[in-house]
Write an enzyme that holds these catalytic residues in place. Structure first.
Site, PDB file in Angstrom:
ATOM      1  N   ASP A   3       0.880  -1.306  -0.009  1.00  0.00           N
ATOM      2  CA  ASP A   3       0.058  -0.055   0.004  1.00  0.00           C
ATOM      3  C   ASP A   3       0.965   1.343   0.129  1.00  0.00           C
ATOM      4  O   ASP A   3       1.375   1.668   1.045  1.00  0.00           O
ATOM      5  CB  ASP A   3      -0.918  -0.018   1.242  1.00  0.00           C
ATOM      6  CG  ASP A   3      -2.248   0.606   1.133  1.00  0.00           C
ATOM      7  OD1 ASP A   3      -2.307   1.597   0.252  1.00  0.00           O
ATOM      8  OD2 ASP A   3      -3.075   0.835   1.870  1.00  0.00           O
ATOM      9  N   ASP A   4       0.864   1.899  -1.067  1.00  0.00           N
ATOM     10  CA  ASP A   4       1.568   3.147  -1.264  1.00  0.00           C
ATOM     11  C   ASP A   4       3.158   3.060  -1.276  1.00  0.00           C
ATOM     12  O   ASP A   4       4.043   3.946  -0.831  1.00  0.00           O
ATOM     13  CB  ASP A   4       1.290   4.374  -0.257  1.00  0.00           C
ATOM     14  CG  ASP A   4      -0.035   4.758  -0.156  1.00  0.00           C
ATOM     15  OD1 ASP A   4      -0.790   4.441  -1.184  1.00  0.00           O
ATOM     16  OD2 ASP A   4      -0.378   5.610   0.527  1.00  0.00           O
TER      17      ASP A   4
ATOM     18  N   CYS B 190      -5.369   3.974  -4.794  1.00  0.00           N
ATOM     19  CA  CYS B 190      -5.652   2.691  -4.013  1.00  0.00           C
ATOM     20  C   CYS B 190      -7.023   1.906  -4.479  1.00  0.00           C
ATOM     21  O   CYS B 190      -6.908   0.906  -5.172  1.00  0.00           O
ATOM     22  CB  CYS B 190      -5.510   2.575  -2.503  1.00  0.00           C
ATOM     23  SG  CYS B 190      -6.037   4.016  -1.658  1.00  0.00           S
TER      24      CYS B 190
ATOM     25  N   ARG C 188      -7.564  -1.142  -7.094  1.00  0.00           N
ATOM     26  CA  ARG C 188      -7.970  -2.533  -6.551  1.00  0.00           C
ATOM     27  C   ARG C 188      -9.218  -3.131  -7.485  1.00  0.00           C
ATOM     28  O   ARG C 188      -9.282  -4.167  -7.706  1.00  0.00           O
ATOM     29  CB  ARG C 188      -8.232  -2.574  -5.043  1.00  0.00           C
ATOM     30  CG  ARG C 188      -7.117  -2.299  -4.115  1.00  0.00           C
ATOM     31  CD  ARG C 188      -7.532  -1.759  -2.827  1.00  0.00           C
ATOM     32  NE  ARG C 188      -5.995  -1.020  -2.307  1.00  0.00           N
ATOM     33  CZ  ARG C 188      -5.235  -1.779  -1.455  1.00  0.00           C
ATOM     34  NH1 ARG C 188      -5.453  -3.180  -1.367  1.00  0.00           N
ATOM     35  NH2 ARG C 188      -4.049  -1.498  -1.108  1.00  0.00           N
TER      36      ARG C 188
ATOM     37  N   LYS D  14      -6.585  -5.228   3.309  1.00  0.00           N
ATOM     38  CA  LYS D  14      -7.310  -4.191   2.972  1.00  0.00           C
ATOM     39  C   LYS D  14      -8.195  -4.226   1.770  1.00  0.00           C
ATOM     40  O   LYS D  14      -7.770  -4.838   0.756  1.00  0.00           O
ATOM     41  CB  LYS D  14      -6.187  -2.841   2.684  1.00  0.00           C
ATOM     42  CG  LYS D  14      -7.022  -1.555   2.030  1.00  0.00           C
ATOM     43  CD  LYS D  14      -6.051  -0.591   1.768  1.00  0.00           C
ATOM     44  CE  LYS D  14      -6.609   0.586   1.026  1.00  0.00           C
ATOM     45  NZ  LYS D  14      -5.487   1.566   1.101  1.00  0.00           N
TER      46      LYS D  14
ATOM     47  N   HIS E 198     -11.414  -1.956   0.763  1.00  0.00           N
ATOM     48  CA  HIS E 198     -11.627  -0.375   0.161  1.00  0.00           C
ATOM     49  C   HIS E 198     -12.419  -0.705  -1.102  1.00  0.00           C
ATOM     50  O   HIS E 198     -12.185   0.284  -1.980  1.00  0.00           O
ATOM     51  CB  HIS E 198     -10.302   0.172  -0.113  1.00  0.00           C
ATOM     52  CG  HIS E 198     -10.134   1.768  -0.026  1.00  0.00           C
ATOM     53  ND1 HIS E 198      -9.280   2.213  -0.509  1.00  0.00           N
ATOM     54  CD2 HIS E 198     -11.087   2.383   0.238  1.00  0.00           C
ATOM     55  CE1 HIS E 198      -9.400   3.629  -0.461  1.00  0.00           C
ATOM     56  NE2 HIS E 198     -10.758   3.830   0.112  1.00  0.00           N
TER      57      HIS E 198
ATOM     58  N   HIS F  28       1.297   2.530   4.004  1.00  0.00           N
ATOM     59  CA  HIS F  28       0.562   3.590   3.959  1.00  0.00           C
ATOM     60  C   HIS F  28       0.359   4.537   5.292  1.00  0.00           C
ATOM     61  O   HIS F  28       0.616   3.807   6.526  1.00  0.00           O
ATOM     62  CB  HIS F  28      -1.048   3.090   3.711  1.00  0.00           C
ATOM     63  CG  HIS F  28      -2.111   4.058   3.387  1.00  0.00           C
ATOM     64  ND1 HIS F  28      -2.549   5.045   4.209  1.00  0.00           N
ATOM     65  CD2 HIS F  28      -2.586   4.229   2.246  1.00  0.00           C
ATOM     66  CE1 HIS F  28      -3.424   5.553   3.379  1.00  0.00           C
ATOM     67  NE2 HIS F  28      -3.664   5.224   2.285  1.00  0.00           N
TER      68      HIS F  28
ATOM     69  N   ASP G  65       0.123  -0.927  -4.912  1.00  0.00           N
ATOM     70  CA  ASP G  65      -1.509  -0.293  -5.513  1.00  0.00           C
ATOM     71  C   ASP G  65      -1.227   1.049  -6.030  1.00  0.00           C
ATOM     72  O   ASP G  65      -2.018   1.428  -6.939  1.00  0.00           O
ATOM     73  CB  ASP G  65      -2.291  -0.321  -4.455  1.00  0.00           C
ATOM     74  CG  ASP G  65      -2.179   0.894  -3.274  1.00  0.00           C
ATOM     75  OD1 ASP G  65      -0.985   1.154  -3.307  1.00  0.00           O
ATOM     76  OD2 ASP G  65      -3.091   0.969  -2.605  1.00  0.00           O
ATOM     77  N   ASN G  66      -0.195   1.641  -5.959  1.00  0.00           N
ATOM     78  CA  ASN G  66       0.210   3.006  -6.764  1.00  0.00           C
ATOM     79  C   ASN G  66       1.562   3.625  -6.211  1.00  0.00           C
ATOM     80  O   ASN G  66       2.118   2.791  -5.645  1.00  0.00           O
ATOM     81  CB  ASN G  66      -0.982   4.105  -6.286  1.00  0.00           C
ATOM     82  CG  ASN G  66      -1.370   4.162  -4.638  1.00  0.00           C
ATOM     83  OD1 ASN G  66      -2.354   3.880  -4.499  1.00  0.00           O
ATOM     84  ND2 ASN G  66      -0.514   4.580  -4.020  1.00  0.00           N
TER      85      ASN G  66
ATOM     86  N   LYS H 188       2.022   9.642  -5.745  1.00  0.00           N
ATOM     87  CA  LYS H 188       0.438   8.797  -5.921  1.00  0.00           C
ATOM     88  C   LYS H 188      -0.479  10.003  -6.142  1.00  0.00           C
ATOM     89  O   LYS H 188      -0.236  11.184  -5.578  1.00  0.00           O
ATOM     90  CB  LYS H 188       0.243   8.355  -4.218  1.00  0.00           C
ATOM     91  CG  LYS H 188      -1.185   8.212  -4.004  1.00  0.00           C
ATOM     92  CD  LYS H 188      -1.278   7.525  -2.664  1.00  0.00           C
ATOM     93  CE  LYS H 188      -2.734   7.189  -2.199  1.00  0.00           C
ATOM     94  NZ  LYS H 188      -2.710   6.777  -0.858  1.00  0.00           N
TER      95      LYS H 188
END
Length: 567
Positions: free
Chosen positions: A40-41, A78, A82, A140, A142, A234, A339-340, A397
């Site tokens: 994540d990030d 994110c 996803r 996660k 989301h 994140h 994810d990014n 991001k």
């Protein structure tokens, strides 16, 4: 005719036509397991295998033993990513035209902007489950807060999920003032609301849950699809103290030095050209201009961030060790991605209380230097470290530039020709068709009695097998949009449009309100705008983006009176 080519012809079923309810032992034994791991990030250069200095031996072993992708792209943030990962289609079609947290009243009811994974798609978990797979998820989600929009409703037999986009990594945000401020987190296990055990660390507990799901089905003959979605690294920057201690003093030289060191390692690893220069830093104070107190605070943030990446790697190692212990590893295909790009915002409190007088204090937030990293702290690490971590790319991001959408990613395991680097232009939408292809299944035209959209992504099986580096022709346009920021990639050419305003995520001021043109073959850092030199090419790509926006139902900002909303 390949399985994916049959997408329009039949419902999801084994290619050998064995009945779904009674799969043959031979077919089940030959079908691979899948482990998809999402960070994540994470920055493009964070892992050792991508030039980083953080201790990531488990991920590095997988990456270097497998195939590393230098051109793998996601959405700028994110939840759109996803939705694309699980559906194989553009986020504007899958329900996350913008993040649910950013949905404005004007977008209410607009198709593709539902704020959850919609019914125009079937998730890859649903298709694999229907095709005879055991489906497991931990981490996660989301993609929907309600029970009917959670993992259990979208094909996961067993799941433990953080429903929102982020959370306190020690579970200290579920009650009290956090709930009153609507900044609390929600978790579901197999569809039912549960509590995260306060004091446990997110990466540790998510790995625990996935391992328990794997072990719980040890006697199940079906292959598995495991989806492990960490919330590290994140924000808020938090990690166990013993892991943070490993990085004490490692970042005292500042982000410019870190960026240079990482780029040098990328060159030595063969990830970038030897003459590659990084994009200039944007909106960053030179490290030398900071006071000693400011330097100490910034260095501490990066120490905690490094510990978060380190801890994630440790838990990947635990999952891999479990697969090896149970004899599942050799039959498992592993895909890893962020994810990014890295988060560049200045963060000191949840968005629900930013600008609210005393809001952070009511939540018990303590961002003193000596407390950063603990459960009561709440910070991000800012644009300087983020741009060092996305080096050599442009921005971070939230942007459709390479720094926001080109991510560290690799594949390893069964059927993957390893010890190499693949440089093709790949997309997160390619994951779903790849898994279905490897499973020997074809995408159906309907699911549960409703029509579903065909995959837009391409199977990466030929890339895994080293038969090709590209799955897209030079003439195939790939559009992107989020927060009215736009991009269109076509072969080596890329057009980017950043508005001057209209969004504060991650911050205003970068955009010039005009289209720019780059050739990524010669300028992957997007440093030289070629719009004036090649106006016809820019016009072609802008027209392609307009068609993309119309086809996907992209919402554009309303124009002021007498002005056009289109650039």
């Amino acid at each position: 005719m390949s399985p994916i080519a049959r997408a329009q012809a039949s419902p999801a079923e084994p290619v050998d036509q064995a009945p779904l309810g009674s799969p043959s032992a031979e077919r089940e034994a030959s079908r691979p397991n899948f482990l998809v791991i999402v960070a994540d990030d994470l920055g493009w250069s964070d892992l050792g295998a991508f030039g980083g200095e953080i201790a990531t031996p488990n991920l590095d072993a997988l990456a270097t033993g497998g195939v590393r992708f230098t051109g793998f792209h996601t959405a700028p943030t994110c939840s759109p990513t996803r939705s694309m990962l699980l559906s194989g289609v553009d986020n504007h079609e899958a329900g996350i035209g913008t993040m649910a947290e950013s949905l404005s009243p004007s977008l209410a009811g607009r198709p593709g902007y539902e704020g959850y994974l919609n019914d125009r798609v079937a998730s890859i978990a649903e298709l694999l489950q229907q095709g005879g797979y055991r489906t497991l998820m931990s981490g996660k989600w989301h993609l929907g807060l309600t029970e009917d929009r959670g993992p259990a409703a979208r094909g996961f037999e067993h799941s433990f999920a953080l429903l929102q986009g982020l959370g306190n990594h020690f579970g200290a945000d579920q009650d009290g003032a956090w709930k009153k401020a609507k900044a609390n987190t929600l978790y579901r296990q197999d569809g039912k609301l549960v509590r995260f055990p306060v004091g446990r660390y997110s990466a540790d507990y998510f790995a625990d849950q996935l391992i328990s799901f794997l072990d719980g089905g040890a006697k199940d003959a079906r292959p598995f699809f495991a989806y492990l979605t960490f919330t590290t690294p994140h924000w808020p920057m938090q990690a166990p103290a013993e892991t943070i201690a490993k990085y004490k003093g490692c970042y005292d030289a500042g982000y410019e030095v870190l960026r240079a060191e990482r780029l040098d390692r990328q060159k030595k690893l063969g990830l970038v050209a030897l003459d590659q220069q990084p994009h200039p830093l944007d909106g960053v104070k030179p490290w030398a201009s900071l006071t000693s107190d400011e330097k100490a605070l910034e260095a501490r943030k990066m120490e905690v961030y490094a510990a978060m990446v380190d801890r994630m790697d440790q838990n990947v190692g635990r999952v891999i060790a479990e697969l090896k212990r149970t004899g599942q590893y050799e039959n498992t295909v592993i895909v890893f991605l962020s994810d990014n790009g890295p988060e560049g915002s200045e963060i000191d409190a949840p968005f629900q209380v930013r600008g609210v007088l005393g809001g952070a204090k009511k939540l018990g937030i303590d961002n003193r230097l000596e407390n950063i990293g603990n459960a009561t702290s709440y910070v991000g690490y800012g644009a300087g470290w983020a741009q060092a971590n996305s080096t050599p790319s442009w921005l971070v991001k939230g942007y459709p530039t390479e720094g926001g959408t080109r991510v560290s990613a690799f594949a390893a395991g069964k059927g993957v020709v390893g010890n190499r680097i693949a440089r093709g232009n790949l997309s997160v939408t390619d994951i779903a068709p790849t898994l279905l292809d490897l499973a020997g299944l074809a995408q159906p035209t309907t699911f549960k009695g409703r029509p579903i959209l065909p995959f837009e992504g391409h199977s990466l099986v030929p890339v895994f097998a080293e038969k090709t580096a590209e799955v897209r022709s030079p003439d195939e346009p790939v559009g992107t949009e989020l927060f009215y920021r736009r991009a269109l990639r076509k072969g080596d050419w890329k057009a980017v449009y950043l508005p001057t305003s209209g969004s504060t995520y991650p911050r205003d001021g970068v955009g010039e309100g005009k289209w720019k043109l780059f050739n990524l073959a010669t300028d992957p850092a997007e440093s030289t705008d070629l719009a004036v030199r090649y106006p016809d090419k820019l016009e072609e790509l802008v027209a392609d983006w307009g068609r993309y926006a119309a086809q996907k139902g992209v919402a554009l900002p309303e124009a002021a009176p007498g002005q056009s909303s289109r650039p």
